[in-house]
Scaffold this active site. Structure first.
Site, PDB file in Angstrom:
ATOM      1  N   TYR A  65     -30.706  -2.710 -46.884  1.00  0.00           N
ATOM      2  CA  TYR A  65     -29.657  -1.788 -47.338  1.00  0.00           C
ATOM      3  C   TYR A  65     -29.505  -0.606 -46.391  1.00  0.00           C
ATOM      4  CZ  TYR A  65     -28.080  -4.141 -51.481  1.00  0.00           C
ATOM      5  OH  TYR A  65     -27.477  -5.048 -52.311  1.00  0.00           O
ATOM      6  N   ARG A  68     -27.157  -1.765 -43.830  1.00  0.00           N
ATOM      7  CA  ARG A  68     -25.785  -1.819 -44.374  1.00  0.00           C
ATOM      8  C   ARG A  68     -25.216  -0.417 -44.538  1.00  0.00           C
ATOM      9  NH1 ARG A  68     -24.253  -4.982 -49.428  1.00  0.00           N
ATOM     10  NH2 ARG A  68     -22.228  -4.521 -48.578  1.00  0.00           N
ATOM     11  N   ASN A  96     -15.892  -3.611 -54.077  1.00  0.00           N
ATOM     12  CA  ASN A  96     -16.599  -3.125 -52.891  1.00  0.00           C
ATOM     13  C   ASN A  96     -17.519  -1.968 -53.245  1.00  0.00           C
ATOM     14  OD1 ASN A  96     -15.140  -5.021 -51.549  1.00  0.00           O
ATOM     15  ND2 ASN A  96     -13.696  -3.592 -50.617  1.00  0.00           N
ATOM     16  N   ASP A  98     -18.685  -0.046 -50.809  1.00  0.00           N
ATOM     17  CA  ASP A  98     -18.448   1.028 -49.837  1.00  0.00           C
ATOM     18  C   ASP A  98     -17.528   2.077 -50.472  1.00  0.00           C
ATOM     19  OD1 ASP A  98     -15.572   0.614 -49.247  1.00  0.00           O
ATOM     20  OD2 ASP A  98     -16.226  -1.267 -48.322  1.00  0.00           O
ATOM     21  N   HIS A 113     -18.933  -2.946 -58.814  1.00  0.00           N
ATOM     22  CA  HIS A 113     -20.252  -3.384 -58.354  1.00  0.00           C
ATOM     23  C   HIS A 113     -21.111  -2.226 -57.856  1.00  0.00           C
ATOM     24  CE1 HIS A 113     -18.679  -7.781 -57.854  1.00  0.00           C
ATOM     25  NE2 HIS A 113     -18.922  -7.450 -59.099  1.00  0.00           N
ATOM     26  N   CYS A 121     -32.605   5.184 -60.144  1.00  0.00           N
ATOM     27  CA  CYS A 121     -33.936   4.763 -60.568  1.00  0.00           C
ATOM     28  C   CYS A 121     -33.873   3.311 -61.043  1.00  0.00           C
ATOM     29  CB  CYS A 121     -34.419   5.684 -61.691  1.00  0.00           C
ATOM     30  SG  CYS A 121     -35.978   5.120 -62.392  1.00  0.00           S
ATOM     31  N   CYS A 142     -38.789   7.416 -57.529  1.00  0.00           N
ATOM     32  CA  CYS A 142     -37.905   8.289 -58.299  1.00  0.00           C
ATOM     33  C   CYS A 142     -38.610   9.625 -58.528  1.00  0.00           C
ATOM     34  CB  CYS A 142     -37.582   7.615 -59.631  1.00  0.00           C
ATOM     35  SG  CYS A 142     -36.654   8.654 -60.766  1.00  0.00           S
ATOM     36  N   THR A 183     -10.177 -10.803 -51.697  1.00  0.00           N
ATOM     37  CA  THR A 183     -11.336 -11.303 -52.451  1.00  0.00           C
ATOM     38  C   THR A 183     -11.276 -12.822 -52.553  1.00  0.00           C
ATOM     39  OG1 THR A 183     -12.558 -11.255 -54.552  1.00  0.00           O
ATOM     40  CG2 THR A 183     -10.175 -10.899 -54.700  1.00  0.00           C
ATOM     41  N   ASN A 208      -4.366 -11.968 -48.672  1.00  0.00           N
ATOM     42  CA  ASN A 208      -5.627 -12.522 -48.175  1.00  0.00           C
ATOM     43  C   ASN A 208      -5.320 -13.266 -46.872  1.00  0.00           C
ATOM     44  OD1 ASN A 208      -8.136 -14.127 -47.924  1.00  0.00           O
ATOM     45  ND2 ASN A 208      -8.473 -13.624 -50.069  1.00  0.00           N
TER      46      ASN A 208
HETATM   47  P1  OAD Z   1     -15.961 -12.505 -50.168  1.00  0.00           P
HETATM   48  O1  OAD Z   1     -16.697 -12.396 -48.877  1.00  0.00           O
HETATM   49  O2  OAD Z   1     -16.406 -13.531 -51.133  1.00  0.00           O
HETATM   50  O3  OAD Z   1     -14.424 -12.791 -49.861  1.00  0.00           O
HETATM   51  C1  OAD Z   1     -13.714 -12.033 -48.896  1.00  0.00           C
HETATM   52  C2  OAD Z   1     -12.273 -12.473 -48.937  1.00  0.00           C
HETATM   53  O4  OAD Z   1     -11.551 -11.641 -48.041  1.00  0.00           O
HETATM   54  C3  OAD Z   1     -12.050 -13.923 -48.467  1.00  0.00           C
HETATM   55  O5  OAD Z   1     -11.201 -14.578 -49.413  1.00  0.00           O
HETATM   56  C4  OAD Z   1     -11.355 -13.770 -47.115  1.00  0.00           C
HETATM   57  O6  OAD Z   1     -10.415 -14.805 -46.872  1.00  0.00           O
HETATM   58  C5  OAD Z   1     -10.670 -12.429 -47.273  1.00  0.00           C
HETATM   59  N1  OAD Z   1     -10.466 -11.682 -46.031  1.00  0.00           N
HETATM   60  C6  OAD Z   1     -11.297 -11.584 -44.951  1.00  0.00           C
HETATM   61  N2  OAD Z   1     -10.792 -10.735 -44.037  1.00  0.00           N
HETATM   62  C7  OAD Z   1      -9.613 -10.284 -44.538  1.00  0.00           C
HETATM   63  C8  OAD Z   1      -8.620  -9.368 -44.063  1.00  0.00           C
HETATM   64  N3  OAD Z   1      -8.742  -8.749 -42.892  1.00  0.00           N
HETATM   65  N4  OAD Z   1      -7.546  -9.150 -44.840  1.00  0.00           N
HETATM   66  C9  OAD Z   1      -7.401  -9.777 -46.051  1.00  0.00           C
HETATM   67  N5  OAD Z   1      -8.306 -10.639 -46.532  1.00  0.00           N
HETATM   68  C10 OAD Z   1      -9.405 -10.887 -45.806  1.00  0.00           C
HETATM   69  O7  OAD Z   1     -15.946 -11.047 -50.816  1.00  0.00           O
HETATM   70  P2  OAD Z   1     -15.659 -10.622 -52.334  1.00  0.00           P
HETATM   71  O8  OAD Z   1     -14.611 -11.487 -52.942  1.00  0.00           O
HETATM   72  O9  OAD Z   1     -15.454  -9.163 -52.333  1.00  0.00           O
HETATM   73  O10 OAD Z   1     -21.035  -8.745 -55.068  1.00  0.00           O
HETATM   74  O11 OAD Z   1     -17.043 -10.958 -53.004  1.00  0.00           O
HETATM   75  C11 OAD Z   1     -17.255 -10.646 -54.343  1.00  0.00           C
HETATM   76  C12 OAD Z   1     -18.651 -10.154 -54.551  1.00  0.00           C
HETATM   77  O12 OAD Z   1     -19.582 -11.086 -53.991  1.00  0.00           O
HETATM   78  C13 OAD Z   1     -18.990  -8.853 -53.846  1.00  0.00           C
HETATM   79  O13 OAD Z   1     -18.570  -7.716 -54.550  1.00  0.00           O
HETATM   80  C14 OAD Z   1     -20.484  -8.923 -53.756  1.00  0.00           C
HETATM   81  C15 OAD Z   1     -20.654 -10.341 -53.322  1.00  0.00           C
HETATM   82  O14 OAD Z   1     -21.868 -10.923 -53.612  1.00  0.00           O
HETATM   83  C16 OAD Z   1     -21.913  -7.767 -55.313  1.00  0.00           C
HETATM   84  O15 OAD Z   1     -22.252  -6.962 -54.477  1.00  0.00           O
HETATM   85  C17 OAD Z   1     -22.421  -7.775 -56.721  1.00  0.00           C
END
Ligand code: OAD
Length: 241
Positions: A65, A68, A96, A98, A113, A121, A142, A183, A208
């Site tokens: 982390y 990151r 996200n 971030d 998330h 903690c 903590c 996503t 996307n």
């Molecule tokens: P993913 O990595 O699963 O998906 C990212 C999506 O962004 C994909 O569908 C890509 O096609 C798309 N993508 C990539 N670059 C792009 C761009 N420049 N413009 C538009 N689209 C783009 O990420 P999430 O869907 O956010 O969980 O993942 C969901 C969760 O899975 C996250 O929040 C995280 C992870 O494990 C936790 O941290 C709990």
């Protein structure tokens, strides 16, 4: 296609954005599932993003982390974050961790998330503190109760913060348009918000670079980079929320 989406946004009284890692990809924050660089293609989420992984090797998790956090700390909001933040009439729900939407100037972002720029903690005593993203802390205790501190993010197997989840559900039930950005829509319960909005009657716009698990729910799907498509969609004058 983009004209149809712009019309939906202009006609919609309540617009909600729902974003994932693709929104921040062009800021240099890696996504999770894009091959070959997606985080989960190269790192094991069970070891790095679960309570079991933290129990087994807390230093490994905290050090990962820290890396990151440096990446996020160095990243800047991209034109998609800025365009979203510039629309004070849109409510933002994000997966996200971030803080780029907030740093772009968005108010009241619902971070389903959690937030990587905070520690909390692990035992749940309630202590929480902001961390220095340029010089992230190592494993530490903590100050309130002595249990380990951990990033204030949701790990696999953990529940979402309940009030944020309820607010997000309500927003998606009540909105006229849900703008889904970057996503894969595979992680639940968050991904279920898209179907919830759709069944409550909202129009669904998806931005996307590729098709996703939510493509079948889209009224308009715009395949392209968030940093290009989102500003082109949202360059309307802001309306009060
Ligand atoms: P993913 O990595 O699963 O998906 C990212 C999506 O962004 C994909 O569908 C890509 O096609 C798309 N993508 C990539 N670059 C792009 C761009 N420049 N413009 C538009 N689209 C783009 O990420 P999430 O869907 O956010 O969980 O993942 C969901 C969760 O899975 C996250 O929040 C995280 C992870 O494990 C936790 O941290 C709990």
């Amino acid at each position: 296609m983009i004209d149809a989406a712009r019309r939906m946004l202009a006609d919609g009284r309540r617009v909600v954005s729902f974003s994932g890692a693709g929104l921040s990809a062009e800021s240099g924050v890696g996504t999770f599932r894009d091959a070959p660089d997606g985080m989960w293609a190269n790192y094991d989420p069970a070891r790095l993003a679960s309570p079991e992984g933290f129990a087994a090797d807390p230093k490994l998790v905290i050090d990962w982390y820290a890396a990151r956090r440096r990446t996020v700390g160095d990243a800047q909001p991209n034109p998609a974050h800025l365009a979203l933040a510039g629309r004070g009439d849109i409510l933002h729900v994000t997966q996200n961790v971030d803080d780029l939407l907030t740093r772009a100037g968005a108010d009241g972002v619902i971070s389903l998330h959690g937030s990587i720029d905070f520690d909390r903690c692990h035992a749940g005593c309630g202590h929480e503190e902001r961390v220095d993203m340029t010089d992230p802390p190592g494993l530490r205790d903590c100050p309130a109760c002595g249990a380990p501190l951990r990033p204030a993010v949701v790990w696999f197997g953990e529940p979402l913060p309940s009030s944020d989840w309820l607010d997000a559900e309500q927003a998606c039930r009540d909105c006229d348009v849900l703008l889904v950005i970057g996503t894969s829509a595979v992680v639940y319960p968050a991904a279920g918000l898209i179907g919830l909005a759709k069944s409550a009657g909202a129009g669904i716009i998806i931005v996307n670079t590729h098709q996703s698990d939510a493509s079948g729910l889209a009224d308009v799907e715009l395949l392209g980079k968030a940093s290009e498509v989102v500003p082109a969609l949202l360059d309307e004058p802001a309306r009060p929320r």
